[in-house]
Motif scaffolding. Structure first.
Motif, PDB file in Angstrom:
ATOM      1  N   LYS A   1     -19.859  -6.094  20.617  1.00  0.00           N
ATOM      2  CA  LYS A   1     -20.744  -5.585  21.664  1.00  0.00           C
ATOM      3  C   LYS A   1     -20.696  -4.055  21.717  1.00  0.00           C
ATOM      4  CE  LYS A   1     -21.746  -6.109  26.586  1.00  0.00           C
ATOM      5  NZ  LYS A   1     -21.341  -6.756  27.846  1.00  0.00           N
ATOM      6  N   ALA A   2     -19.513  -3.492  21.591  1.00  0.00           N
ATOM      7  CA  ALA A   2     -19.366  -2.039  21.606  1.00  0.00           C
ATOM      8  C   ALA A   2     -20.059  -1.414  20.400  1.00  0.00           C
ATOM      9  CB  ALA A   2     -17.889  -1.662  21.621  1.00  0.00           C
ATOM     10  N   GLN A   3     -19.974  -2.065  19.250  1.00  0.00           N
ATOM     11  CA  GLN A   3     -20.651  -1.557  18.060  1.00  0.00           C
ATOM     12  C   GLN A   3     -22.161  -1.590  18.244  1.00  0.00           C
ATOM     13  OE1 GLN A   3     -19.003  -4.016  14.974  1.00  0.00           O
ATOM     14  NE2 GLN A   3     -17.329  -2.587  14.548  1.00  0.00           N
ATOM     15  N   GLN A   4     -22.676  -2.637  18.847  1.00  0.00           N
ATOM     16  CA  GLN A   4     -24.112  -2.717  19.101  1.00  0.00           C
ATOM     17  C   GLN A   4     -24.554  -1.614  20.054  1.00  0.00           C
ATOM     18  OE1 GLN A   4     -24.807  -6.696  20.492  1.00  0.00           O
ATOM     19  NE2 GLN A   4     -24.989  -7.557  18.434  1.00  0.00           N
ATOM     20  N   GLN A   5     -23.761  -1.363  21.077  1.00  0.00           N
ATOM     21  CA  GLN A   5     -24.098  -0.307  22.026  1.00  0.00           C
ATOM     22  C   GLN A   5     -24.098   1.060  21.351  1.00  0.00           C
ATOM     23  OE1 GLN A   5     -21.284  -0.840  25.215  1.00  0.00           O
ATOM     24  NE2 GLN A   5     -22.564  -2.380  26.249  1.00  0.00           N
ATOM     25  N   LEU A   6     -23.165   1.277  20.442  1.00  0.00           N
ATOM     26  CA  LEU A   6     -23.131   2.536  19.712  1.00  0.00           C
ATOM     27  C   LEU A   6     -24.358   2.682  18.808  1.00  0.00           C
ATOM     28  CD1 LEU A   6     -19.369   2.861  18.678  1.00  0.00           C
ATOM     29  CD2 LEU A   6     -20.648   4.318  20.247  1.00  0.00           C
ATOM     30  N   GLN A   7     -24.762   1.586  18.183  1.00  0.00           N
ATOM     31  CA  GLN A   7     -25.946   1.625  17.342  1.00  0.00           C
ATOM     32  C   GLN A   7     -27.192   1.926  18.161  1.00  0.00           C
ATOM     33  OE1 GLN A   7     -25.942  -2.107  15.266  1.00  0.00           O
ATOM     34  NE2 GLN A   7     -24.504  -1.414  13.712  1.00  0.00           N
ATOM     35  N   LYS A   8     -27.301   1.292  19.336  1.00  0.00           N
ATOM     36  CA  LYS A   8     -28.447   1.541  20.211  1.00  0.00           C
ATOM     37  C   LYS A   8     -28.451   2.996  20.681  1.00  0.00           C
ATOM     38  CE  LYS A   8     -29.137  -3.098  22.076  1.00  0.00           C
ATOM     39  NZ  LYS A   8     -29.106  -3.926  23.294  1.00  0.00           N
ATOM     40  N   ALA A   9     -27.298   3.493  21.034  1.00  0.00           N
ATOM     41  CA  ALA A   9     -27.198   4.862  21.521  1.00  0.00           C
ATOM     42  C   ALA A   9     -27.570   5.848  20.416  1.00  0.00           C
ATOM     43  CB  ALA A   9     -25.783   5.158  22.023  1.00  0.00           C
ATOM     44  N   GLY A  10     -27.205   5.558  19.195  1.00  0.00           N
ATOM     45  CA  GLY A  10     -27.535   6.426  18.086  1.00  0.00           C
ATOM     46  C   GLY A  10     -29.003   6.350  17.712  1.00  0.00           C
ATOM     47  N   ALA A  11     -29.621   5.193  17.901  1.00  0.00           N
ATOM     48  CA  ALA A  11     -31.023   4.998  17.540  1.00  0.00           C
ATOM     49  C   ALA A  11     -31.950   5.607  18.570  1.00  0.00           C
ATOM     50  CB  ALA A  11     -31.317   3.508  17.376  1.00  0.00           C
ATOM     51  N   VAL A  12     -31.557   5.716  19.810  1.00  0.00           N
ATOM     52  CA  VAL A  12     -32.411   6.203  20.891  1.00  0.00           C
ATOM     53  C   VAL A  12     -32.630   7.704  20.761  1.00  0.00           C
ATOM     54  CG1 VAL A  12     -32.549   6.563  23.386  1.00  0.00           C
ATOM     55  CG2 VAL A  12     -31.760   4.370  22.477  1.00  0.00           C
TER      56      VAL A  12
ATOM     57  N   GLN B   1      -4.758 -20.519  22.680  1.00  0.00           N
ATOM     58  CA  GLN B   1      -4.833 -19.359  23.560  1.00  0.00           C
ATOM     59  C   GLN B   1      -4.956 -18.072  22.753  1.00  0.00           C
ATOM     60  OE1 GLN B   1      -1.244 -19.905  25.853  1.00  0.00           O
ATOM     61  NE2 GLN B   1      -2.311 -20.978  27.501  1.00  0.00           N
ATOM     62  N   GLU B   2      -4.209 -17.983  21.660  1.00  0.00           N
ATOM     63  CA  GLU B   2      -4.290 -16.802  20.807  1.00  0.00           C
ATOM     64  C   GLU B   2      -5.664 -16.708  20.150  1.00  0.00           C
ATOM     65  OE1 GLU B   2      -0.989 -17.039  18.123  1.00  0.00           O
ATOM     66  OE2 GLU B   2       0.477 -16.708  19.697  1.00  0.00           O
ATOM     67  N   ALA B   3      -6.230 -17.851  19.760  1.00  0.00           N
ATOM     68  CA  ALA B   3      -7.558 -17.853  19.143  1.00  0.00           C
ATOM     69  C   ALA B   3      -8.622 -17.402  20.138  1.00  0.00           C
ATOM     70  CB  ALA B   3      -7.886 -19.242  18.609  1.00  0.00           C
ATOM     71  N   VAL B   4      -8.512 -17.858  21.376  1.00  0.00           N
ATOM     72  CA  VAL B   4      -9.466 -17.448  22.415  1.00  0.00           C
ATOM     73  C   VAL B   4      -9.338 -15.949  22.668  1.00  0.00           C
ATOM     74  CG1 VAL B   4      -9.999 -17.634  24.884  1.00  0.00           C
ATOM     75  CG2 VAL B   4      -9.640 -19.697  23.527  1.00  0.00           C
ATOM     76  N   LYS B   5      -8.128 -15.461  22.749  1.00  0.00           N
ATOM     77  CA  LYS B   5      -7.902 -14.035  22.979  1.00  0.00           C
ATOM     78  C   LYS B   5      -8.487 -13.206  21.828  1.00  0.00           C
ATOM     79  CE  LYS B   5      -4.172 -10.781  23.955  1.00  0.00           C
ATOM     80  NZ  LYS B   5      -2.722 -10.622  24.114  1.00  0.00           N
ATOM     81  N   ALA B   6      -8.263 -13.653  20.606  1.00  0.00           N
ATOM     82  CA  ALA B   6      -8.782 -12.937  19.441  1.00  0.00           C
ATOM     83  C   ALA B   6     -10.307 -12.965  19.420  1.00  0.00           C
ATOM     84  CB  ALA B   6      -8.226 -13.546  18.158  1.00  0.00           C
ATOM     85  N   GLU B   7     -10.908 -14.089  19.780  1.00  0.00           N
ATOM     86  CA  GLU B   7     -12.369 -14.206  19.792  1.00  0.00           C
ATOM     87  C   GLU B   7     -12.969 -13.296  20.862  1.00  0.00           C
ATOM     88  OE1 GLU B   7     -16.219 -15.230  18.852  1.00  0.00           O
ATOM     89  OE2 GLU B   7     -14.363 -15.465  17.730  1.00  0.00           O
ATOM     90  N   ARG B   8     -12.352 -13.239  22.021  1.00  0.00           N
ATOM     91  CA  ARG B   8     -12.845 -12.346  23.080  1.00  0.00           C
ATOM     92  C   ARG B   8     -12.789 -10.893  22.621  1.00  0.00           C
ATOM     93  NH1 ARG B   8      -9.989 -15.463  28.033  1.00  0.00           N
ATOM     94  NH2 ARG B   8     -11.710 -16.883  28.488  1.00  0.00           N
ATOM     95  N   GLN B   9     -11.688 -10.541  21.960  1.00  0.00           N
ATOM     96  CA  GLN B   9     -11.545  -9.174  21.454  1.00  0.00           C
ATOM     97  C   GLN B   9     -12.612  -8.895  20.395  1.00  0.00           C
ATOM     98  OE1 GLN B   9      -9.477  -6.888  22.615  1.00  0.00           O
ATOM     99  NE2 GLN B   9     -10.180  -5.345  21.182  1.00  0.00           N
ATOM    100  N   ARG B  10     -12.866  -9.841  19.511  1.00  0.00           N
ATOM    101  CA  ARG B  10     -13.866  -9.675  18.464  1.00  0.00           C
ATOM    102  C   ARG B  10     -15.244  -9.472  19.084  1.00  0.00           C
ATOM    103  NH1 ARG B  10     -17.895 -11.823  16.265  1.00  0.00           N
ATOM    104  NH2 ARG B  10     -17.821 -13.686  17.521  1.00  0.00           N
ATOM    105  N   GLN B  11     -15.551 -10.257  20.117  1.00  0.00           N
ATOM    106  CA  GLN B  11     -16.844 -10.133  20.774  1.00  0.00           C
ATOM    107  C   GLN B  11     -16.982  -8.794  21.490  1.00  0.00           C
ATOM    108  OE1 GLN B  11     -17.578 -13.556  23.256  1.00  0.00           O
ATOM    109  NE2 GLN B  11     -17.589 -14.976  21.515  1.00  0.00           N
ATOM    110  N   GLN B  12     -15.905  -8.296  22.083  1.00  0.00           N
ATOM    111  CA  GLN B  12     -15.941  -6.990  22.726  1.00  0.00           C
ATOM    112  C   GLN B  12     -16.224  -5.892  21.703  1.00  0.00           C
ATOM    113  OE1 GLN B  12     -12.171  -6.637  24.760  1.00  0.00           O
ATOM    114  NE2 GLN B  12     -13.060  -7.210  26.737  1.00  0.00           N
TER     115      GLN B  12
END
Length: 60
Positions: free
Chosen positions: A47-58, A33-44
């Motif tokens: 995803k947020a970093q990718q959105q920031l990169q896209k926003a900066g590139a546009v 359960q802790e591993a799943v929680k950590a993986e979800r947080q890592r993916q979030q």
């Protein structure tokens, strides 16, 4: 330690093999359960970093 503290400590009996197996499975569940929680947080975060990169590139 005070005497009353020593008196309140209960002796821990060794677990039977069946109880040990159940305890081990419960621990595995908690770790999973802790591993799943950590993986979800890592993916979030990723995803947020990718959105920031896209926003900066546009912006021109």
């Amino acid at each position: 330690m005070l005497i009353k503290e020593v008196e309140t400590i209960k002796s821990i009996k060794p677990l039977t093999p069946q109880q040990q197996r159940i305890d081990t499975l419960k621990q595995q569940v908690k770790r999973s359960q802790e591993a799943v929680k950590a993986e979800r947080q890592r993916q979030q975060v990723a995803k947020a970093q990718q959105q920031l990169q896209k926003a900066g590139a546009v912006k021109p």
